[in-house]
Write an enzyme that holds these catalytic residues in place. Structure first.
Site, mmCIF file in Angstrom:
data_model
loop_
_atom_site.group_PDB
_atom_site.id
_atom_site.type_symbol
_atom_site.label_atom_id
_atom_site.label_comp_id
_atom_site.label_asym_id
_atom_site.label_seq_id
_atom_site.Cartn_x
_atom_site.Cartn_y
_atom_site.Cartn_z
ATOM 1 C CE LYS A 67 -4.024 -0.920 0.308
ATOM 2 N NZ LYS A 67 -4.840 -0.082 -0.652
ATOM 3 C CG ASP A 92 -10.860 -1.802 7.144
ATOM 4 O OD1 ASP A 92 -10.956 -2.352 5.947
ATOM 5 O OD2 ASP A 92 -10.733 -1.206 7.962
HETATM 6 C C1 LIG Z 1 -2.583 -6.093 2.714
HETATM 7 C C2 LIG Z 1 -3.608 -6.486 1.928
HETATM 8 N N1 LIG Z 1 -4.089 -6.999 0.771
HETATM 9 C C3 LIG Z 1 -4.319 -6.696 -0.167
HETATM 10 C C4 LIG Z 1 -5.378 -5.732 -0.604
HETATM 11 C C5 LIG Z 1 -6.250 -4.974 -1.099
HETATM 12 O O1 LIG Z 1 -5.577 -3.733 -1.835
HETATM 13 P P1 LIG Z 1 -6.493 -2.794 -2.580
HETATM 14 O O2 LIG Z 1 -7.293 -2.283 -1.386
HETATM 15 O O3 LIG Z 1 -6.370 -1.926 -3.251
HETATM 16 O O4 LIG Z 1 -7.852 -3.490 -3.273
HETATM 17 C C6 LIG Z 1 -5.007 -4.912 0.645
HETATM 18 C C7 LIG Z 1 -5.826 -3.694 0.755
HETATM 19 O O5 LIG Z 1 -5.573 -3.089 2.056
HETATM 20 C C8 LIG Z 1 -4.247 -4.482 2.199
HETATM 21 O O6 LIG Z 1 -3.871 -4.360 2.424
#
Ligand SMILES: Cc1ncc(COP(=O)(O)O)c(C=O)c1O
Length: 280
Positions: A67, A92
């Site tokens: 992120k 979150d």
């Molecule tokens: C560890 C992790 N994987 C996947 C995601 C999903 O990514 P996105 O919110 O860009 O769809 C998040 C989102 O917070 C994440 O923290």
């Protein structure tokens, strides 16, 4: 419960790629290095595929998730337009910690709104980055609404949110652009295109970055398989309905910034719609 949606024609669909300026910026940040592409032969054998590789984002610019690639580029772009602004966001977990880390890097303040379900230790990690954490009586979408209202309340505040809604698309687009770095690294590490890319979906920013990369004109078009929780399956709902669907996460109209500020749908339609499948 597992639900599938497949669209074999999706591979022929093309869309403009994300501009790649963010990679050079990321390379200028302290601690930048490409994350590993790790082979998992046991799982490849179990699934009956030739090779399976995982892009390990457990340590990216010193944080435990990818992120920060999106948040850092968006913070940089926002502060170019609004020097010294307090950065405001809802999260979150990973996105908020990344915005807090970048606020400290750029020497500005940060306020991060979090849902009541967040674990105290997760909030503590955001506080430890130097940000002010505000707990919201409600879920993620309520936190997004509060962050947007708080940022709009004073001129010296700037919202850096990865969720998009009508009228708030530029910052989420910068976040998607930031993820191009991860895809550039994979191309270099792999020395060519994979046959299938699997991507997790939360708000959908990473999935949009993958789709833009894997559906750009005059390039290989691998299959793209997106995976989202059945408790927040807006991409599946949107593909099935062939139009944007906004989850049951919408609170009463009076308190939401706009109808499209839902938990898991941020990719502008039809950017991802024409290509999220075929699913295997
Ligand atoms: C560890 C992790 N994987 C996947 C995601 C999903 O990514 P996105 O919110 O860009 O769809 C998040 C989102 O917070 C994440 O923290």
């Amino acid at each position: 419960m597992t639900s599938w949606y497949s669209m074999p024609t999706a591979r022929d669909w093309t869309c403009p790629p994300s501009p790649g300026d963010a990679h050079a910026f990321h390379q200028s940040l302290p601690g930048y290095s490409p994350t590993p592409l790790v082979p998992v032969p046991e799982l490849a054998t179990e699934l009956g595929v030739g090779r399976l590789l995982v892009k390990d984002e457990s340590s990216r610019l010193g944080l435990p998730a990818f992120k920060v690639l999106g948040a850092s580029w968006a913070c940089r772009q926002v502060l170019r337009e609004r020097p010294g602004a307090m950065l405001v966001t809802a999260t979150d977990g990973n996105h908020g910690r990344a915005v807090a880390r970048m606020a400290a890097h750029f020497g500005v303040a940060a306020t991060v709104f979090v849902p009541e379900v967040m674990l105290p230790q997760t909030a503590a990690r955001i506080t430890a980055e130097g940000a002010k954490v505000v707990w919201v009586d409600g879920g993620y979408d309520d936190a997004v609404r509060w962050a947007a209202a708080f940022a709009a309340d004073q001129p010296g505040r700037a919202l850096v949110q990865d969720t998009a809604w009508a009228g708030y698309e530029q910052v989420p687009a910068w976040i998607v652009q930031g993820y191009q770095t991860l895809l550039d690294e994979i191309d270099t590490q792999l020395g060519g295109a994979p046959d299938l890319v699997t991507v997790p979906v939360g708000v959908g920013s990473l999935a949009e970055a993958v789709v833009r990369h894997c559906r750009r004109p005059a390039a290989a078009h691998p299959g793209v398989l997106s995976v989202e929780p059945d408790t927040a399956a807006c991409v599946l709902a949107s593909l099935t309905a062939a139009r944007p669907r906004y989850g049951q996460f919408c609170a009463p109209a009076a308190t939401r910034p706009s109808p499209s500020a839902t938990r898991t749908h941020c990719a502008p339609w039809p950017t991802s719609a024409g290509s999220a499948s075929p699913r295997a």
